[in-house]
Structure formats: structure tokens, C-alpha cells
Design a protein around this motif. Structure first.
Motif, PDB file in Angstrom:
ATOM      1  N   MET A 105      34.530   6.691  72.055  1.00 23.39           N
ATOM      2  CA  MET A 105      34.911   7.927  71.882  1.00 23.39           C
ATOM      3  C   MET A 105      36.054   8.256  70.855  1.00 23.39           C
ATOM      4  O   MET A 105      36.499   8.750  69.913  1.00 23.39           O
ATOM      5  CB  MET A 105      35.192   8.442  73.260  1.00 23.39           C
ATOM      6  N   ALA A 106      37.018   6.899  71.125  1.00 24.25           N
ATOM      7  CA  ALA A 106      38.630   7.271  70.042  1.00 24.25           C
ATOM      8  C   ALA A 106      37.669   6.427  68.886  1.00 24.25           C
ATOM      9  O   ALA A 106      38.071   7.282  68.178  1.00 24.25           O
ATOM     10  CB  ALA A 106      39.170   5.267  70.337  1.00 24.25           C
ATOM     11  N   LEU A 128      36.343   9.981  67.052  1.00 24.19           N
ATOM     12  CA  LEU A 128      37.541  10.926  67.013  1.00 24.19           C
ATOM     13  C   LEU A 128      38.095  10.065  65.448  1.00 24.19           C
ATOM     14  O   LEU A 128      38.742  10.827  64.797  1.00 24.19           O
ATOM     15  CB  LEU A 128      38.647  10.372  68.294  1.00 24.19           C
ATOM     16  N   ALA A 133      38.064  17.323  60.170  1.00 24.65           N
ATOM     17  CA  ALA A 133      38.208  18.081  61.243  1.00 24.65           C
ATOM     18  C   ALA A 133      39.124  19.463  60.136  1.00 24.65           C
ATOM     19  O   ALA A 133      40.025  18.523  59.031  1.00 24.65           O
ATOM     20  CB  ALA A 133      39.266  17.480  62.290  1.00 24.65           C
ATOM     21  N   ALA A 134      38.843  20.599  60.365  1.00 19.54           N
ATOM     22  CA  ALA A 134      39.310  21.824  59.569  1.00 19.54           C
ATOM     23  C   ALA A 134      40.951  21.517  60.120  1.00 19.54           C
ATOM     24  O   ALA A 134      41.229  21.161  61.523  1.00 19.54           O
ATOM     25  CB  ALA A 134      38.532  22.818  59.947  1.00 19.54           C
ATOM     26  N   VAL A 175      43.627  23.171  62.357  1.00 18.04           N
ATOM     27  CA  VAL A 175      44.279  23.894  63.512  1.00 18.04           C
ATOM     28  C   VAL A 175      44.979  25.120  63.182  1.00 18.04           C
ATOM     29  O   VAL A 175      45.975  25.220  62.662  1.00 18.04           O
ATOM     30  CB  VAL A 175      44.134  22.843  64.488  1.00 18.04           C
ATOM     31  N   SER A 176      44.301  26.235  63.585  1.00 22.27           N
ATOM     32  CA  SER A 176      45.064  27.370  63.099  1.00 22.27           C
ATOM     33  C   SER A 176      46.093  27.769  64.546  1.00 22.27           C
ATOM     34  O   SER A 176      46.031  27.444  65.540  1.00 22.27           O
ATOM     35  CB  SER A 176      44.415  28.900  63.108  1.00 22.27           C
ATOM     36  N   GLU A 177      47.332  28.002  63.754  1.00 19.99           N
ATOM     37  CA  GLU A 177      49.028  28.213  64.819  1.00 19.99           C
ATOM     38  C   GLU A 177      49.625  29.420  63.725  1.00 19.99           C
ATOM     39  O   GLU A 177      49.543  29.566  62.678  1.00 19.99           O
ATOM     40  CB  GLU A 177      49.520  26.904  64.703  1.00 19.99           C
ATOM     41  N   PRO A 178      50.252  29.747  64.504  1.00 21.96           N
ATOM     42  CA  PRO A 178      51.139  30.904  63.890  1.00 21.96           C
ATOM     43  C   PRO A 178      52.216  30.418  63.349  1.00 21.96           C
ATOM     44  O   PRO A 178      52.626  29.694  63.522  1.00 21.96           O
ATOM     45  CB  PRO A 178      51.850  31.552  65.818  1.00 21.96           C
ATOM     46  N   TYR A 235      48.624  35.564  69.223  1.00 20.97           N
ATOM     47  CA  TYR A 235      48.070  34.138  69.007  1.00 20.97           C
ATOM     48  C   TYR A 235      47.467  34.402  70.722  1.00 20.97           C
ATOM     49  O   TYR A 235      46.495  33.091  70.556  1.00 20.97           O
ATOM     50  CB  TYR A 235      48.658  33.024  68.159  1.00 20.97           C
TER      51      TYR A 235
END
Lengths: 247, 128
Positions: free
Chosen positions: B13-14, B17, B24-25, B27-30, B103
Motif C-alpha cells: 500500500m505504501a 501511495l 494526486a490532484a 487538495v482543496s483548502e480555504p 469549508y
């Protein structure tokens, strides 16, 4: 990148794999299990539509439990419907933008958390205080209640005690969904809450919690009461039927 | 069902990843417009987790005991953190209060009664 972020990301990938894979394997077994006999618990509906209604009443209202034991039913309803509200509230961590009905349901999620803990406390008290129930209770019966109670209490403790950084928690889980590792904010209660949830997901496919998918496969609930109108014949019995000489 | 050892599984799994990471897109954050900003009345990390408790406490002190001019105040937050674009802590998802609250889907009741604009704007003073 924090160590906690990596550890929890891997833990939840593992938990999600075991949960989804294990549950699928169980459902396949349930679907393939032979049902040799026509055994709906009467009075039972005589049409397929009737069975859908009966199953809906069973799943949404716990009808047979209501008829069996009102106390257990009341605590069970409190827990299950509380859990539904709690899950809806938690969807805010996995969606961006948050769906409007999830945003609207936020305050009810807190009441759901209280109802859930109250219901679990009642169910556990039943296992301890009612002598005949205590006698038939296994360690796993207690363990499931303790685990869910721990999840509920650690969640409420964060709500009313020490808030974690919810913005960072959401960033972690949005990232987790997209295979992007994000840091996990420091909070002992949060770590406890998440660890217990991962444990729950991992043991779910091996536990009594399988009554969730299992109820749909119980012959005494999902069968139409029409043995005279339509002969009940399972596929493996039909093969034997053709091989046997008819008298 | 034969299970492979737990560590092999975790190792795979690692690896998965590590391979998926670059794909990876974002990541949305404020992304917040902190307005004038500057040094906060307390540690920003503390404020992030506890501002709601401080405001409720200040409300009790002010309304019940008539104490004004304490260290924490809602009007103080707004004075420093109103955006220079729309002179408010609300309005867009970049504004200081609204950004995180949208958010995290936490409703802000404050501004149904209180002003979301700095005091100097209300007093008619020119805004920096």
C-alpha cells in the motif's frame, strides 16, 4: 508531513480495504447460501410488493423487535437513528463543497451523537443488568457496545471539550480520498476517535454487526407467502428433481 | 482464504501511495484573505481552535457584567481581518470568517446581529 498523517492514512487504507473486501465476501456467501424451504414468518405478505414493504418496515422501524421487546427497540432506535444523523454530519469532512443538505443537517448531527451514546448506554445496561441477558452475553457482545460507545464519547468530547483543528482534519480526509498524504493535526481525542473507527471497520466483516447486510437475506423475512400458488424449488434441488424417476 | 502477511500488505500500500502521490490532484483548502492582519491577540493556532469559546465568554462578560475593552472581542477580529477588497469578513469564500466556515459547514450566527465590517468603516473613516 507528520508521522501521524502517514500512520492514519495507511491505517485507513487498510481498514477500508478490509471493510469493503470483507463485506463483499460475506454478502457473496449470504447470496449463495441455499434456501431449501419456504419459511416466511406468518402472517406474511402474499405478494413481492408486500415483501418490499415488510422488509422496509423491518429495516427502518425494526418491526419485529418492536413486537418482541419495547425497551431494546427504543434503545436500538435511539442508537441507529442517532448514528445516521452522525454519519450525515461527518460527510462534511469528505465533500467539498459540502452538500447543502449535509450543511443543513449539521446541528442535528450533534443531537444524533447524544442519542447514539444514550442508546448504546441503554443497550449495554441491558446486557449487564438483565440477568438472563447477561448469562447469554459473550465478550464480543460487550466489545461491540464498548467500541461504539468509545467512538461516540470521544466524538462528543471533542465537540464539548477540546476542539481539534477541523479544517486540517478535512484537508487530511480530502487528501486521503485522492491518495495525497496530508498532515493530521495533533489531538489525543482525535487520535483515539479515529483509531477506534479503524478498529470498528476492520472487525465489522467478522462481527455480529453483519446483521446490517444479513437482515436482507433472512428467509423468514424476505420470502413471499405463496407456497401453493408457486412451488418453492431451490436450484440445487431442481437438479435432483430431474434426475429422480417420477412415480 | 489465504491472507498475505500484514506487513507485506502495508508495504504494497505504501508503494502504491508513493506511485499515486505525484498523480494526486491538489487538495482543496480555504485560502484566506486575512485583511490587515498583523500580530493576533493570541497564538493563531490557539485562536483557530478556541475563537468561538472566547467570543461566547466575551459575550457573557459584556452583556451580563458590562465589562468592555477586554483582550478578545468580535469587533476586534473584524477590525484586523476584514478584507481590503470588500471591507468585510464575509462575502466570498476567501473572506476571513466565511472561508473556513463554509469549508467546515459551520454556520456563523454572529453577523445576523453584529457588523461584519470594521468599526472605522462604520465611523466613516477612510479605509487603508
Amino acid at each position: 508531513m507528520t508521522t501521524a498523517g502517514v500512520v492514519f492514512a495507511l491505517l485507513f487504507y487498510l481498514a477500508a480495504l478490509v471493510f469493503a473486501g470483507g463485506l463483499t465476501a460475506r454478502i457473496v456467501v449470504y447470496a449463495r447460501t441455499p434456501v431449501p424451504l419456504k419459511i416466511p414468518t406468518t402472517p406474511a405478505p402474499t405478494t413481492a410488493r408486500g415483501v418490499v414493504f415488510r422488509m422496509a418496515r423491518e429495516v427502518l422501524l425494526f418491526e419485529s423487535l418492536f413486537k418482541a421487546n419495547l425497551w431494546t427497540w427504543a434503545f436500538g432506535i435511539l442508537f441507529h437513528f442517532g448514528l445516521v444523523l452522525v454519519i450525515v454530519r461527518h460527510l462534511r469532512y469528505f465533500t467539498d463543497p459540502v452538500w447543502f443538505w449535509v450543511a443543513a443537517a449539521q446541528p442535528f448531527g450533534i443531537y444524533g451523537g447524544m442519542a447514539m451514546v444514550l442508546g448504546l448506554a441503554g443497550l449495554w445496561a441491558r446486557r449487564i443488568l438483565v440477568q438472563r441477558i447477561r448469562y447469554i452475553s459473550t465478550p464480543s457482545d460487550h466489545l461491540m457496545l464498548v467500541l461504539l460507545l468509545g467512538i461516540g464519547l470521544s466524538g462528543l468530547a471533542m465537540q464539548y471539550g477540546a476542539h481539534p483543528d477541523v479544517i486540517a482534519v478535512k484537508r487530511f480526509f480530502l487528501g486521503w480520498l485522492r491518495f495525497s498524504l496530508q498532515p493530521m493535526p495533533e489531538s489525543a481525542l482525535l487520535y483515539l476517535h479515529l483509531s477506534l473507527i479503524a478498529v470498528l471497520m476492520i472487525i465489522f466483516p467478522f462481527s455480529k454487526l453483519l446483521h446490517a447486510p444479513g437482515v436482507f437475506f433472512s428467509p423468514s423475512r424476505n420470502q413471499v407467502d405463496n407456497p401453493r400458488e408457486k412451488r418453492h424449488l431451490s436450484s440445487w434441488a431442481a437438479v435432483m428433481d430431474t434426475e429422480r424417476p417420477h412415480g | 482464504m489465504r491472507m498475505q502477511s500484514g506487513w507485506t500488505l502495508i508495504g504494497r500500500m505504501a508503494l502504491l501511495l508513493a506511485l499515486a502521490g505525484p498523480l494526486a490532484a491538489a487538495v482543496s483548502e480555504p485560502v484566506l484573505d486575512i485583511g490587515q492582519g498583523g500580530k493576533c491577540v493570541d497564538d493563531p493556532r490557539f485562536m483557530r481552535l478556541n475563537h468561538m469559546k472566547l467570543m461566547r465568554h466575551q459575550r457573557d462578560e459584556t452583556v451580563h457584567q458590562g465589562i468592555r475593552g477586554g483582550k478578545y472581542s468580535l469587533a476586534g477580529c473584524v477590525d484586523c481581518h476584514a478584507s481590503k477588497k470588500n471591507h468585510s469578513v464575509l462575502g466570498t469564500d476567501q473572506n476571513f470568517c466565511q472561508g473556513c466556515h463554509v469549508y467546515a459547514a459551520v454556520k456563523i450566527d454572529c453577523f445576523e446581529c453584529h457588523s461584519s465590517e470594521p468599526r472605522r468603516a462604520l465611523a466613516g473613516e477612510p479605509l487603508k
